[in-house]
Design an enzyme around this catalytic site. Structure first.
Site, PDB file in Angstrom:
ATOM      1  N   GLY A  10       0.836  -1.200   0.000  1.00 35.52           N
ATOM      2  CA  GLY A  10       0.000   0.000   0.000  1.00 35.52           C
ATOM      3  C   GLY A  10       0.866   1.243   0.000  1.00 35.52           C
ATOM      4  O   GLY A  10       2.104   1.175  -0.015  1.00 35.52           O
ATOM      5  N   ASN A  32      -2.573  -8.502  -0.282  1.00 40.38           N
ATOM      6  CA  ASN A  32      -3.414  -9.170  -1.293  1.00 40.38           C
ATOM      7  C   ASN A  32      -3.736  -8.261  -2.478  1.00 40.38           C
ATOM      8  O   ASN A  32      -4.537  -8.607  -3.339  1.00 40.38           O
ATOM      9  CB  ASN A  32      -4.706  -9.716  -0.666  1.00 40.38           C
ATOM     10  N   GLY A  36      -3.725  -2.086  -2.440  1.00 46.96           N
ATOM     11  CA  GLY A  36      -2.302  -1.825  -2.675  1.00 46.96           C
ATOM     12  C   GLY A  36      -1.967  -2.120  -4.127  1.00 46.96           C
ATOM     13  O   GLY A  36      -2.831  -2.539  -4.904  1.00 46.96           O
ATOM     14  N   LEU A  76      -0.640  -3.069   8.738  1.00 50.35           N
ATOM     15  CA  LEU A  76      -1.154  -1.933   7.950  1.00 50.35           C
ATOM     16  C   LEU A  76      -2.255  -2.367   6.991  1.00 50.35           C
ATOM     17  O   LEU A  76      -2.878  -1.513   6.340  1.00 50.35           O
ATOM     18  CB  LEU A  76      -0.007  -1.307   7.137  1.00 50.35           C
ATOM     19  N   THR A  95     -12.741  -6.867   6.985  1.00 52.81           N
ATOM     20  CA  THR A  95     -11.285  -6.768   6.775  1.00 52.81           C
ATOM     21  C   THR A  95     -10.617  -6.205   8.016  1.00 52.81           C
ATOM     22  O   THR A  95      -9.611  -6.740   8.496  1.00 52.81           O
ATOM     23  CB  THR A  95     -10.977  -5.842   5.578  1.00 52.81           C
ATOM     24  N   TYR A 149     -15.965   2.586   9.868  1.00 51.65           N
ATOM     25  CA  TYR A 149     -14.503   2.535   9.744  1.00 51.65           C
ATOM     26  C   TYR A 149     -13.852   2.863  11.094  1.00 51.65           C
ATOM     27  O   TYR A 149     -13.011   2.102  11.589  1.00 51.65           O
ATOM     28  CB  TYR A 149     -14.058   3.517   8.657  1.00 51.65           C
TER      29      TYR A 149
END
Ligand code: UDP
Length: 319
Positions: A10, A32, A36, A76, A95, A149
């Site tokens: 990322g 994955n 990123g 991260l 996630t 979030y």
């Protein structure tokens, strides 16, 4: 030292990889590529001390093995960008929550230091600026997806602190404030790369709301310097740190700076929030960190001025 960077392909992760390798450390990336990009780490391929795996942190056997080989884990990997979060709320929550869960669980088995990347978004709509790490947090209703979030990142913080309390797992939590610089994409909503792309393309620069909302933009190079220094400081363990610049700017003024520094003649266009995101969208009016805690511990002071960051982003996008 050997570092594992989840989300290392990322924007922030790739700059951290650069920083740690330059410091003589080994770096392994697990990413994955959901948000990123392999382009972010392409220049590191084949470099001694660097390795990567394109896979999910939910591949637990692989994750466990990579944690085993590391001394320190920077977690991260997460959902990023307000746009993505509003459009994909299920993916965001799963996630962020499940990711931290598996990373902490496996790190705990080997007692490896974990740095959890949290966010200034956790302060929500609080008006008590600058934000202190021990301040109360003010989130909106659960029907407003934006706050999922902040909430998911808060669960990560609670879980990390719980591992520290219950199992003495060494953890450090960092709340990052609007980190910007080269390689950041505007695809997931981030304002600076979007404004620069719009200005360079001669398109309208889209300021959401009335543009009086402000942010404190921080150079990614300052952020990764702080991260690298924090893991060398044993007294950081078990603590939460704001990392950000205290220089505040209104989004309308940011649009003007970008317009000036690109030499663009784009118009600056105000776009209502409900058009930009969704009906009932709530923004944060101001977001400024109190950075005394990290300053007192490691002497952190943001060094790169906003105009210089904007110039670097312009240069990167032109290239
Ligand atoms: N924003 C904007 N135009 C854009 C993208 C974002 O005016 O094209 C605004 C957004 O509404 C917010 C600020 O810029 O007030 C920062 O947005 P970003 O998504 O970069 O980060 P946030 O601080 O909201 O997490």
């Amino acid at each position: 030292m050997r570092f594992l960077l989840t989300g290392g392909a990322g924007f922030i992760g790739s700059h951290l990889a650069d920083r740690l390798l330059a410091g003589g450390h080994d770096v392994a990336v697990l990413d994955n590529l959901s948000t990123g990009s392999i382009d972010n780490i392409a220049h590191l391929k084949g470099r001694p001390g660097f390795g990567y795996a394109i896979d999910s942190i939910t591949n637990e056997p692989l994750l466990a093995e990579m944690i085993d080989r590391a001394d320190v884990v920077f977690h991260l990997a997460a959902a990023v960008g307000v746009k993505l979060i509003v459009e994909r709320p299920v993916q965001t929550i799963e996630t962020n929550v499940h990711g931290a869960e598996v990373v902490l669980r496996h790190a705990n088995k080997k007692q490896k230091l974990v740095v959890i990347a949290s966010t200034s978004e956790v302060y929500g709509k609080s008006q008590e600026v600058p934000f202190r790490e021990d301040a109360d947090l003010v989130l909106g209703a659960t029907t407003r997806h934006r706050w999922a979030y902040a909430c998911s990142k808060l669960i990560d913080e609670f879980l990390a602190l719980a591992y520290w309390k219950e199992y003495s797992l060494p953890i450090v939590i960092v709340r990052l404030f609007n980190t910007v610089g080269p390689r950041q994409t505007g695809r997931y909503g981030m304002v600076l790369p979007r404004f620069v792309r719009q200005a360079l393309g001669g398109e309208p620069i889209t300021v959401y709301g009335d543009g009086t909302q402000s942010r404190s933009f921080t150079s990614v190079t300052d952020v990764v310097d702080a991260l690298a220094a924090l893991v060398e400081e044993p007294r950081a363990v078990g603590q939460v740190f704001n990392i950000g610049s205290t220089h505040e700017i209104r989004i309308l003024d940011l649009a003007s700076r970008v317009r000036t520094l690109t030499g663009s003649r784009s118009e600056i266009r105000l776009v209502p929030y409900e058009e930009a995101y969704e009906a009932g969208f709530e923004d944060m009016p101001r977001r400024v960190p109190d950075i005394r805690r990290i300053h007192d511990l490691i002497g952190f002071t943001p060094r790169v001025a906003l105009d210089d960051i904007i110039r670097m982003v312009i240069e990167h996008q032109r290239a």
